[in-house]
Design a protein around this motif. Structure first.
Motif, PDB file in Angstrom:
ATOM      1  N   ALA A 116       1.487 -22.755  17.922  1.00 23.74           N
ATOM      2  CA  ALA A 116       1.629 -21.484  17.201  1.00 23.74           C
ATOM      3  C   ALA A 116       0.688 -21.433  16.002  1.00 23.74           C
ATOM      4  O   ALA A 116       0.061 -20.402  15.728  1.00 23.74           O
ATOM      5  CB  ALA A 116       3.076 -21.291  16.751  1.00 23.74           C
ATOM      6  N   GLU A 117       0.573 -22.566  15.293  1.00 26.52           N
ATOM      7  CA  GLU A 117      -0.325 -22.626  14.140  1.00 26.52           C
ATOM      8  C   GLU A 117      -1.780 -22.442  14.577  1.00 26.52           C
ATOM      9  O   GLU A 117      -2.546 -21.734  13.929  1.00 26.52           O
ATOM     10  CB  GLU A 117      -0.163 -23.960  13.422  1.00 26.52           C
ATOM     11  CG  GLU A 117      -0.970 -24.062  12.155  1.00 26.52           C
ATOM     12  CD  GLU A 117      -0.748 -25.361  11.417  1.00 26.52           C
ATOM     13  OE1 GLU A 117      -1.656 -25.754  10.659  1.00 26.52           O
ATOM     14  OE2 GLU A 117       0.318 -25.986  11.580  1.00 26.52           O
ATOM     15  N   GLU A 118      -2.156 -23.061  15.675  1.00 30.12           N
ATOM     16  CA  GLU A 118      -3.519 -22.928  16.197  1.00 30.12           C
ATOM     17  C   GLU A 118      -3.811 -21.479  16.580  1.00 30.12           C
ATOM     18  O   GLU A 118      -4.878 -20.951  16.271  1.00 30.12           O
ATOM     19  CB  GLU A 118      -3.721 -23.856  17.404  1.00 30.12           C
ATOM     20  CG  GLU A 118      -5.095 -23.780  18.010  1.00 30.12           C
ATOM     21  CD  GLU A 118      -6.201 -24.228  17.065  1.00 30.12           C
ATOM     22  OE1 GLU A 118      -7.309 -23.668  17.159  1.00 30.12           O
ATOM     23  OE2 GLU A 118      -5.960 -25.122  16.236  1.00 30.12           O
ATOM     24  N   LYS A 119      -2.854 -20.820  17.233  1.00 27.67           N
ATOM     25  CA  LYS A 119      -3.031 -19.413  17.612  1.00 27.67           C
ATOM     26  C   LYS A 119      -3.185 -18.533  16.374  1.00 27.67           C
ATOM     27  O   LYS A 119      -4.015 -17.632  16.346  1.00 27.67           O
ATOM     28  CB  LYS A 119      -1.849 -18.929  18.452  1.00 27.67           C
ATOM     29  CG  LYS A 119      -1.860 -19.435  19.862  1.00 27.67           C
ATOM     30  CD  LYS A 119      -0.688 -18.888  20.650  1.00 27.67           C
ATOM     31  CE  LYS A 119      -0.678 -19.408  22.064  1.00 27.67           C
ATOM     32  NZ  LYS A 119       0.461 -18.897  22.841  1.00 27.67           N
ATOM     33  N   LEU A 120      -2.380 -18.801  15.355  1.00 24.90           N
ATOM     34  CA  LEU A 120      -2.458 -18.028  14.119  1.00 24.90           C
ATOM     35  C   LEU A 120      -3.808 -18.217  13.440  1.00 24.90           C
ATOM     36  O   LEU A 120      -4.431 -17.253  12.993  1.00 24.90           O
ATOM     37  CB  LEU A 120      -1.328 -18.433  13.170  1.00 24.90           C
ATOM     38  CG  LEU A 120      -1.319 -17.740  11.813  1.00 24.90           C
ATOM     39  CD1 LEU A 120      -1.158 -16.236  11.981  1.00 24.90           C
ATOM     40  CD2 LEU A 120      -0.202 -18.304  10.951  1.00 24.90           C
ATOM     41  N   MET A 121      -4.276 -19.448  13.375  1.00 25.94           N
ATOM     42  CA  MET A 121      -5.577 -19.727  12.763  1.00 25.94           C
ATOM     43  C   MET A 121      -6.692 -19.026  13.539  1.00 25.94           C
ATOM     44  O   MET A 121      -7.612 -18.463  12.940  1.00 25.94           O
ATOM     45  CB  MET A 121      -5.831 -21.239  12.705  1.00 25.94           C
ATOM     46  CG  MET A 121      -4.856 -21.994  11.810  1.00 25.94           C
ATOM     47  SD  MET A 121      -4.913 -21.473  10.101  1.00 25.94           S
ATOM     48  CE  MET A 121      -6.461 -22.170   9.608  1.00 25.94           C
ATOM     49  N   GLN A 122      -6.610 -19.028  14.860  1.00 22.70           N
ATOM     50  CA  GLN A 122      -7.621 -18.357  15.676  1.00 22.70           C
ATOM     51  C   GLN A 122      -7.582 -16.854  15.445  1.00 22.70           C
ATOM     52  O   GLN A 122      -8.621 -16.212  15.310  1.00 22.70           O
ATOM     53  CB  GLN A 122      -7.398 -18.671  17.168  1.00 22.70           C
ATOM     54  CG  GLN A 122      -8.463 -18.087  18.065  1.00 22.70           C
ATOM     55  CD  GLN A 122      -9.853 -18.622  17.765  1.00 22.70           C
ATOM     56  OE1 GLN A 122     -10.036 -19.818  17.600  1.00 22.70           O
ATOM     57  NE2 GLN A 122     -10.827 -17.751  17.686  1.00 22.70           N
TER      58      GLN A 122
END
Length: 116
Positions: free
Chosen positions: A18-24
């Motif tokens: 979820a954090e990776e998706k948000l950063m992207q």
């Protein structure tokens, strides 16, 4: 104990994803915003004088935009339709939810005398 450890690892993996998706998403929005601003600034210089509506707004924690102040004598004030604490729902039929503050500000700007 083993089940708890597995569940904990799964939860950590979901959070990391979820954090990776948000950063992207944030990186994509930033790139799009920069591209948009460069294009809009160029167009504005060519089109002539730009004008706002005479009010300020800020983004609430829930992502909505709230009118902060209305400038006395400005278009918003004269219309009597926009007041402090109003929530901005859409501009030109486009929902404000999910917009950045800069994108909303750009959407509210226009040629002097034009209708928003």
């Amino acid at each position: 104990k083993r089940q708890v450890a597995v569940e904990r690892e799964e939860e950590e993996a979901r959070r990391a994803e979820a954090e990776e998706k948000l950063m992207q998403k944030m990186a994509d929005e930033s790139r799009a915003l920069k591209a948009n601003l460069v294009g809009k600034r160029r167009v504005r210089r060519e089109e002539g004088k730009e004008a706002g509506l005479g009010f300020k707004f800020h983004k609430l924690p829930n992502g909505q935009f709230e009118v902060s102040t209305v400038k006395e004598g400005g278009s918003a004030y004269k219309s009597g339709l926009i007041h402090p604490k109003d929530i901005l729902e859409s501009v030109g039929g486009v929902p404000c939810q999910g917009m950045s503050s800069i994108a909303l500000g750009d959407a509210l700007m226009g040629r002097e005398g034009s209708t928003v």
